[in-house]
Design an enzyme around this catalytic site. Structure first.
Site, mmCIF file in Angstrom:
data_model
loop_
_atom_site.group_PDB
_atom_site.id
_atom_site.type_symbol
_atom_site.label_atom_id
_atom_site.label_comp_id
_atom_site.label_asym_id
_atom_site.label_seq_id
_atom_site.Cartn_x
_atom_site.Cartn_y
_atom_site.Cartn_z
ATOM 1 N N ALA A 67 0.850 -1.192 0.000
ATOM 2 C CA ALA A 67 0.000 0.000 0.000
ATOM 3 C C ALA A 67 0.881 1.237 0.000
ATOM 4 O O ALA A 67 2.037 1.193 0.428
ATOM 5 C CB ALA A 67 -0.879 -0.011 1.243
ATOM 6 N N GLY A 111 0.535 -5.255 0.512
ATOM 7 C CA GLY A 111 -0.505 -5.303 -0.521
ATOM 8 C C GLY A 111 -0.013 -5.914 -1.820
ATOM 9 O O GLY A 111 -0.813 -6.450 -2.594
ATOM 10 N N GLU A 114 -0.369 -9.542 -1.336
ATOM 11 C CA GLU A 114 -1.812 -9.818 -1.320
ATOM 12 C C GLU A 114 -2.395 -9.744 -2.732
ATOM 13 O O GLU A 114 -3.280 -10.523 -3.087
ATOM 14 C CB GLU A 114 -2.503 -8.831 -0.370
ATOM 15 N N GLU A 134 3.649 -5.530 7.268
ATOM 16 C CA GLU A 134 2.793 -4.536 7.920
ATOM 17 C C GLU A 134 3.093 -4.381 9.398
ATOM 18 O O GLU A 134 3.065 -3.276 9.947
ATOM 19 C CB GLU A 134 1.303 -4.904 7.744
HETATM 20 C C1 HXC Z 1 5.074 4.456 -0.454
HETATM 21 C C2 HXC Z 1 7.208 3.672 -0.768
HETATM 22 C C3 HXC Z 1 6.795 2.362 -0.442
HETATM 23 C C4 HXC Z 1 5.416 2.154 -0.106
HETATM 24 C C5 HXC Z 1 8.905 2.325 -0.875
HETATM 25 N N1 HXC Z 1 8.522 3.589 -1.013
HETATM 26 N N2 HXC Z 1 7.870 1.543 -0.510
HETATM 27 N N3 HXC Z 1 6.369 4.704 -0.770
HETATM 28 N N4 HXC Z 1 4.611 3.235 -0.123
HETATM 29 N N5 HXC Z 1 4.916 0.939 0.204
HETATM 30 C C6 HXC Z 1 9.343 4.744 -1.396
HETATM 31 C C7 HXC Z 1 10.367 5.099 -0.310
HETATM 32 O O1 HXC Z 1 9.768 5.885 0.683
HETATM 33 C C8 HXC Z 1 11.383 5.862 -1.129
HETATM 34 O O2 HXC Z 1 10.873 7.155 -1.412
HETATM 35 C C9 HXC Z 1 11.388 5.116 -2.464
HETATM 36 O O3 HXC Z 1 10.138 4.422 -2.532
HETATM 37 C C10 HXC Z 1 12.500 4.084 -2.547
HETATM 38 O O4 HXC Z 1 12.424 3.249 -1.396
HETATM 39 P P1 HXC Z 1 13.701 2.714 -0.626
HETATM 40 O O5 HXC Z 1 13.221 2.183 0.692
HETATM 41 O O6 HXC Z 1 14.776 3.746 -0.612
HETATM 42 O O7 HXC Z 1 14.155 1.519 -1.585
HETATM 43 P P2 HXC Z 1 15.002 0.245 -1.214
HETATM 44 O O8 HXC Z 1 16.129 0.586 -0.267
HETATM 45 O O9 HXC Z 1 15.346 -0.391 -2.521
HETATM 46 O O10 HXC Z 1 14.017 -0.727 -0.411
HETATM 47 C C11 HXC Z 1 12.938 -1.329 -1.060
HETATM 48 C C12 HXC Z 1 11.920 -1.879 -0.021
HETATM 49 C C13 HXC Z 1 11.547 -0.761 0.951
HETATM 50 C C14 HXC Z 1 12.535 -3.035 0.728
HETATM 51 C C15 HXC Z 1 10.705 -2.366 -0.820
HETATM 52 O O11 HXC Z 1 11.221 0.425 0.222
HETATM 53 C C16 HXC Z 1 10.370 -1.091 1.836
HETATM 54 O O12 HXC Z 1 10.523 -1.835 2.793
HETATM 55 N N6 HXC Z 1 9.193 -0.518 1.528
HETATM 56 C C17 HXC Z 1 8.033 -0.625 2.378
HETATM 57 C C18 HXC Z 1 7.389 -1.964 2.168
HETATM 58 C C19 HXC Z 1 6.159 -2.122 3.055
HETATM 59 O O13 HXC Z 1 6.250 -1.910 4.265
HETATM 60 N N7 HXC Z 1 5.040 -2.543 2.457
HETATM 61 C C20 HXC Z 1 3.814 -2.734 3.187
HETATM 62 C C21 HXC Z 1 3.013 -1.482 3.180
HETATM 63 S S1 HXC Z 1 1.528 -1.677 4.131
HETATM 64 P P3 HXC Z 1 11.752 8.460 -1.207
HETATM 65 O O14 HXC Z 1 10.798 9.579 -1.516
HETATM 66 O O15 HXC Z 1 12.243 8.414 0.197
HETATM 67 O O16 HXC Z 1 12.862 8.290 -2.215
HETATM 68 C C22 HXC Z 1 0.486 -2.537 3.152
HETATM 69 C C23 HXC Z 1 -0.891 -2.737 3.700
HETATM 70 C C24 HXC Z 1 -1.702 -3.617 2.791
HETATM 71 O O17 HXC Z 1 0.803 -2.939 2.098
HETATM 72 C C25 HXC Z 1 -3.040 -3.052 2.572
HETATM 73 C C26 HXC Z 1 -3.650 -3.583 1.292
HETATM 74 C C27 HXC Z 1 -3.340 -2.788 0.059
#
Ligand code: HXC
Length: 260
Positions: A67, A111, A114, A134
Site C-alpha cells: 500500500a 498489498g 496480497e 505490515e
Molecule cells: C510508499 C514507498 C513504499 C510504499 C517504498 N517507497 N515503498 N512509498 N509506499 N509501500 C518509497 C520510499 O519511501 C522511497 O521514497 C522510495 O520508494 C524508494 O524506497 P527505498 O526504501 O529507498 O528503496 P530500497 O532501499 O530499494 O528498499 C525497497 C523496499 C523498501 C525493501 C521495498 O522500500 C520497503 O521496505 N518498503 C516498504 C514496504 C512495506 O512496508 N510494504 C507494506 C506497506 S503496508 P523516497 O521519496 O524516500 O525516495 C500494506 C498494507 C496492505 O501494504 C493493505 C492492502 C493494500
C-alpha cells in the site's frame, strides 16, 4: 492520473493481455490511481471476448511494495472507514472472471503479496521476495495477508511471516506452495505469457467455470464445493464446445472452440 505516465500499461495480443504495473516509483506503491487503473483494465478485459487470460506483472524492482504508505499516513479511522480504503477496489479485482497470472519480479510486499495472492496462478522470478511487513509499520495486513497466506503456505509459515514481517525468497515460496513455478528472471514474462496462451487456447466459458469452481473450494465445505462442481460439470453438456472437444478427441484433431 498522470497522462504522460499512466500507472498501468496493457498490451493485448493473441487472446492474452499483459498488464504491467508501471508507477513512476518502480517499487509500485499501490496508490489509488494505480489500483483504479488496474481495476479499469481488468473490467475492459472481462468485457472483451477476444481476451481469455491475463498476465499481471510489475517492474524489474517490484511487483508491488505494498500500500502507498505515504498516502495512508494522514488517515484516521473515520476517513479509512468512510473511504472504504482497500475494500472497493480489491473486491473488484477479486471479481475478475478470467484467468489471471501474477508474474512477480523483485518485491511483492504487503498489498503487493496480497495482490499476487488474488491472482489465480503466481509464478516468480528467481529474485522475487514475498512478505507481509505490515507489523513493522504497526498495522495489520488489510487485503488478505492473514486469510489467503495461511491457505497458501499453512499456518506456521504465515504466522511467522505476518508476525515478524520478514520476507521469503522465491525458492521458499515455491517450497511452501505460494507460487507454482520459479523461472530465471529474464524468462519470467515469456514463461508467464506462454502459460496464459496455453489457457487461452481453451473454451472461454469452460475457463470461467473452472476458475469459479476452484475459487468456490476456498469458500465452501467439501460437500457444497463438490455439488457446485458436479452441477458445473452437468451444465457443460449444454455447451457446443463440450461436444466439439469430445468430437475432436475422438477424431484425433485439434478442437475449434466457439465459446458457445
Ligand atoms: C510508499 C514507498 C513504499 C510504499 C517504498 N517507497 N515503498 N512509498 N509506499 N509501500 C518509497 C520510499 O519511501 C522511497 O521514497 C522510495 O520508494 C524508494 O524506497 P527505498 O526504501 O529507498 O528503496 P530500497 O532501499 O530499494 O528498499 C525497497 C523496499 C523498501 C525493501 C521495498 O522500500 C520497503 O521496505 N518498503 C516498504 C514496504 C512495506 O512496508 N510494504 C507494506 C506497506 S503496508 P523516497 O521519496 O524516500 O525516495 C500494506 C498494507 C496492505 O501494504 C493493505 C492492502 C493494500
Amino acid at each position: 492520473m498522470n497522462d504522460r505516465h499512466p500507472p498501468v500499461r496493457a498490451v493485448y495480443e493473441d487472446r492474452v493481455a499483459v498488464v504491467t504495473l508501471a508507477s513512476e516509483n518502480p517499487l509500485n506503491p499501490l496508490a489509488d490511481d494505480l489500483v483504479d487503473a488496474l481495476v479499469a483494465e481488468l473490467r475492459r478485459i472481462d468485457a472483451d471476448p477476444a481476451i481469455r487470460a491475463t498476465v499481471l506483472t510489475g517492474s524489474s524492482k517490484a511487483f508491488a511494495a505494498g500500500a502507498d504508505v505515504k498516502a495512508m499516513a494522514p488517515l484516521d479511522y473515520a476517513a479509512a472507514f468512510r473511504q472504504d480504503v482497500i475494500g472497493r477496489n480489491w473486491d473488484a479485482i477479486r471479481a475478475h472472471r478470467k484467468p489471471l497470472i501474477a508474474a512477480v519480479r523483485g518485491y511483492a510486499l504487503g498489498g503487493g503479496c496480497e495482490l499476487a495472492m488474488l491472482c489465480d496462478v503466481v509464478i516468480a522470478a528467481e529474485d522475487a521476495r514475498f512478505g507481509q511487513p505490515e507489523v513493522v509499520l504497526g498495522i495489520v495486513p488489510g487485503a488478505g495477508g492473514t486469510q489467503r497466506l495461511p491457505r497458501a503456505v499453512g499456518k506456521s509459515l504465515a504466522m511467522q511471516m505476518c508476525l515478524t514481517g520478514t520476507s521469503i525468497s522465491a525458492a521458499d515460496a515455491l517450497a511452501a506452495g505460494l507460487v507454482s513455478q520459479v523461472v530465471p528472471t529474464d524468462r519470467l514474462l515469456a514463461e508467464a505469457t506462454r502459460l496464459a496462451r496455453s489457457m487461452a487456447a481453451h473454451s472461454l466459458p469452460v475457463l470461467l467455470a473452472i476458475k469459479e469452481a476452484v475459487n468456490r473450494s476456498f469458500e465452501s465445505s467439501l460437500s457444497e464445493g463438490l455439488l457446485f462442481e458436479r452441477r458445473q460439470f452437468h451444465a457443460g453438456f449444454a455447451l457446443k464446445d463440450q461436444k466439439e472437444g469430445i468430437a475432436a478427441f475422438r477424431e484425433r484433431r485439434d478442437p475449434a472452440f466457439a465459446d458457445e
